[in-house]
Design an enzyme around this catalytic site. Structure first.
Site, PDB file in Angstrom:
ATOM      1  N   CYS A  52       1.052  -1.124  -0.117  1.00 33.62           N
ATOM      2  CA  CYS A  52      -0.106  -0.149  -0.136  1.00 33.62           C
ATOM      3  C   CYS A  52       0.825   1.272  -0.151  1.00 33.62           C
ATOM      4  CB  CYS A  52      -0.919  -0.059   1.280  1.00 33.62           C
ATOM      5  SG  CYS A  52      -1.969  -1.366   1.596  1.00 33.62           S
ATOM      6  N   ASP A  84      -2.382  -2.889   7.877  1.00 35.52           N
ATOM      7  CA  ASP A  84      -3.451  -3.795   8.387  1.00 35.52           C
ATOM      8  C   ASP A  84      -3.211  -5.304   8.025  1.00 35.52           C
ATOM      9  OD1 ASP A  84      -3.906  -1.281   9.625  1.00 35.52           O
ATOM     10  OD2 ASP A  84      -6.103  -1.566   9.100  1.00 35.52           O
ATOM     11  N   ASP A 126      -4.848   2.209   5.337  1.00 36.25           N
ATOM     12  CA  ASP A 126      -5.948   2.540   5.926  1.00 36.25           C
ATOM     13  C   ASP A 126      -6.196   3.593   6.545  1.00 36.25           C
ATOM     14  OD1 ASP A 126      -6.663   0.159   4.751  1.00 36.25           O
ATOM     15  OD2 ASP A 126      -7.529  -0.633   6.357  1.00 36.25           O
ATOM     16  N   CYS A 197      -5.397  -1.991  -0.812  1.00 33.24           N
ATOM     17  CA  CYS A 197      -6.127  -3.388  -1.200  1.00 33.24           C
ATOM     18  C   CYS A 197      -7.372  -2.771  -1.925  1.00 33.24           C
ATOM     19  CB  CYS A 197      -6.814  -3.799   0.382  1.00 33.24           C
ATOM     20  SG  CYS A 197      -5.385  -4.383   1.443  1.00 33.24           S
ATOM     21  N   SER A 474     -12.256  -5.234   9.583  1.00 31.43           N
ATOM     22  CA  SER A 474     -11.644  -4.726   8.824  1.00 31.43           C
ATOM     23  C   SER A 474     -12.599  -4.184   7.861  1.00 31.43           C
ATOM     24  CB  SER A 474     -10.857  -5.630   8.175  1.00 31.43           C
ATOM     25  OG  SER A 474     -10.537  -5.764   6.800  1.00 31.43           O
TER      26      SER A 474
END
Length: 562
Positions: A52, A84, A126, A197, A474
């Site tokens: 990410c 994460d 995130d 993601c 999540s």
């Protein structure tokens, strides 16, 4: 009269009483001419250990280079990140939510200590995005965000897969639905390169809604990580931040109650992550704007779910890009009267002006359904109250799970205990898995329960078993799940008093979550309850547990709740 663009940095660069400041800045390569240019902090959450984030420093270099060509000094610095997906299911996940506030603190610290005039934040995973938005609200200096972009999907047996596929494949393997070889193939092929993601998980939920909020350029949330469009966006961001300096247009001019509502409409319409509730409560507080759980419910009641996006749906953010990008979706929502088009954005124009003349949405893949024929007439995020959650909780109900569940409680004081029980085949149809003492203070850090929810889905129990927790989920979680239960167990919340076999009812139609216990039983259990020893460890988690507010207030750490 030309506006002063170096409003903050001139306190160091044009102040005779600061000779050391100028000397140090000359050492960085500035000269008598360039030292008077405005200074923009280019904050990158780049680090090599996470797809990410692993490309963000390269994007930051583009921004800094383009700023130099515009007579602006790009002052690049880094902030932290936690993956994460890598930390999921381990003690490392306890550090994920705290990282949001550390990111905000890092950006605020460097920007304030160095007297930078504006901020370009380049964020990936995130917690990076809400962390940067919180910092923007605190600082209120001209600022914009660049989202690092989504990863491309992997492939397995001709089907698109992503990191969530690996968690569910592991669940399938534990109950014998697939073998070790197939699990290995899925793991090796799920993540083909850089980018966050790819479903409507937390990163894409936050990037899409932040674009609607007005803090990023059009298409930022849907431009893939590895694309020419993302590089072009970085070039455009340099010109955009200089324009913001010239206009003296600041985040608090852009983020208003109306633009917050725009952001939440996008979260709801696209089937976004439950984490958005925590993050927007905290963002609103950073901007000194009122926002409560009941506001989320109100917007949910008036926003249809129209996007067939993972985790509960079929499609990925790369498919959104190929179909016209986030602005084309925003245009549909605007035309349907669901967004306020008069809110300002970082382009210096209103949202409506940004969307004029954009190519229309191409729905060949059927990612979107018409607003008047939605997947669900009200949104998937539902705020539940009841004798288990008197201060509120957050359910993620897309419609595929039903809206009512009654079953017996299977009570666990950690995620690991629950997962082991699921793996042994000891969770059955009609059970409600309760995972507690994993809240903001009790975790500490409020870890995500994806390992548990994925184990349930992988075991083929997604329609037959519910899960409730004072932890969180999540963005990849789906199934009949209720999180953020408040007060949390470590504070003596009712979830701490549940016992194995208690009958629990989750009634989404009436926004209720209740245990079938009378007042006498509740009173006796509270009398008998003893607070367990805290799980605090020395260091950052100890500090977090001392500072953090309830999930119902956004898990903020920077000020006392009044």
């Amino acid at each position: 009269m030309n506006p002063i663009l170096n409003k903050f940095s001139r306190k160091l660069t044009e102040n005779e009483g600061q000779p050391g400041s100028r000397a140090m800045l000359y050492a960085t390569g500035l000269d008598e001419r360039t030292i008077r240019f405005p200074q923009i902090g280019v904050a990158s959450a780049g680090f090599s250990g996470n797809p990410c984030n692993m490309h963000l420093n390269d994007l930051a270099a583009i921004v800094a280079r383009e700023l130099t060509a515009l007579d602006v000094n790009g002052m690049t610095f880094n902030t932290i990140g936690v993956s994460d997906a890598i930390s999921m299911g381990t003690f490392g996940m306890n550090f994920s939510l705290p990282s949001r506030d550390l990111i905000a603190d890092c950006i605020e610290t460097v920007m304030s200590g160095q007297w930078y005039d504006g901020l370009v934040a380049i964020m990936g995973c995130d917690k990076n995005l809400p962390g940067a938005a919180i910092a923007m609200g605190r600082l209120n200096r001209p600022a914009l965000m660049i989202y690092g972009g989504s990863i491309h999907s992997g492939r397995h047996k001709g089907n698109k897969i992503n990191v969530l596929s690996t968690f569910e494949a592991y669940g399938a393997k534990t109950v014998g639905l697939i073998d070790d070889e197939e699990l290995g193939q899925i793991i090796r092929n799920a993540c083909p390169g850089a980018g966050a993601c790819g479903g409507m998980y937390t990163a894409n939920t936050m990037s899409s809604s932040i674009e609607a909020l007005g803090l990023s350029l059009p298409y930022s949330s849907s431009n893939p990580a590895v694309s020419d469009e993302k590089k072009q966006e970085c070039t455009a961001a340099a010109a955009a931040i200089k324009n913001l300096l010239q206009l003296d247009l600041k985040p608090r001019d852009i983020v208003t109650r109306r633009s917050l509502e725009n952001a939440l409409v996008v979260v709801m319409a696209l089937g976004g992550s439950t984490n958005a509730v925590l993050h927007y409560l905290a963002i609103a507080r950073a901007f000194d704007l009122p926002l409560s759980l009941d506001d989320f419910q109100h917007i949910s009641n008036h926003t249809p779910l129209i996007a067939d996006l993972k985790p509960s749906g079929k499609y990925m953010m790369e498919d959104v890009h190929d179909s016209g990008g986030t602005p084309a979706i925003l245009k549909i929502l605007l035309d349907e009267g669901l967004l306020d088009g008069d809110c300002l954005t970082v382009t210096g124009k209103t949202l409506r002006e940004n969307l004029e003349g954009i190519p229309p949405w191409n729905n060949e893949m059927n990612i979107l359904v018409p607003v008047n024929k939605p997947l669900k007439p009200t949104a998937h995020l539902q705020i539940l109250y009841g004798n288990i959650a008197p201060a509120g909780s957050v359910a993620k109900i897309t419609g595929k799970e039903g809206d009512f569940f009654k079953g017996r409680a299977r009570v666990f004081d950690s995620e690991d205990e629950a997962v082991e029980t699921i793996k042994k085949g000891l969770i059955h149809k009609g059970d409600i898995v309760v995972i507690r003492y994993v809240g903001p203070k009790g975790g500490p850090g409020m870890p995500e329960m994806l390992k548990a929810t994925a184990a349930i889905m992988g075991a083929g129990l997604g329609r037959d078993v519910a899960l409730i927790t004072d932890g969180r989920f999540s963005g990849g979680t789906h199934g009949f799940v209720v999180g953020h239960i408040a007060p949390e167990a470590i504070d003596g919340g009712p979830i701490a008093l549940l016992e194995e076999g208690d009958m629990v009812t989750i009634d989404v139609r009436n926004n209720r979550i209740d245990a079938n216990l009378n007042d006498e039983v509740w009173h006796q259990r509270r009398t008998d309850w003893a607070e367990p020893a805290p799980r605090n460890t020395p260091g950052v988690l100890y500090k977090y547990a001392q500072l953090v507010s309830s999930a119902s207030a956004g898990c903020i750490t920077d000020r006392p709740l009044i």
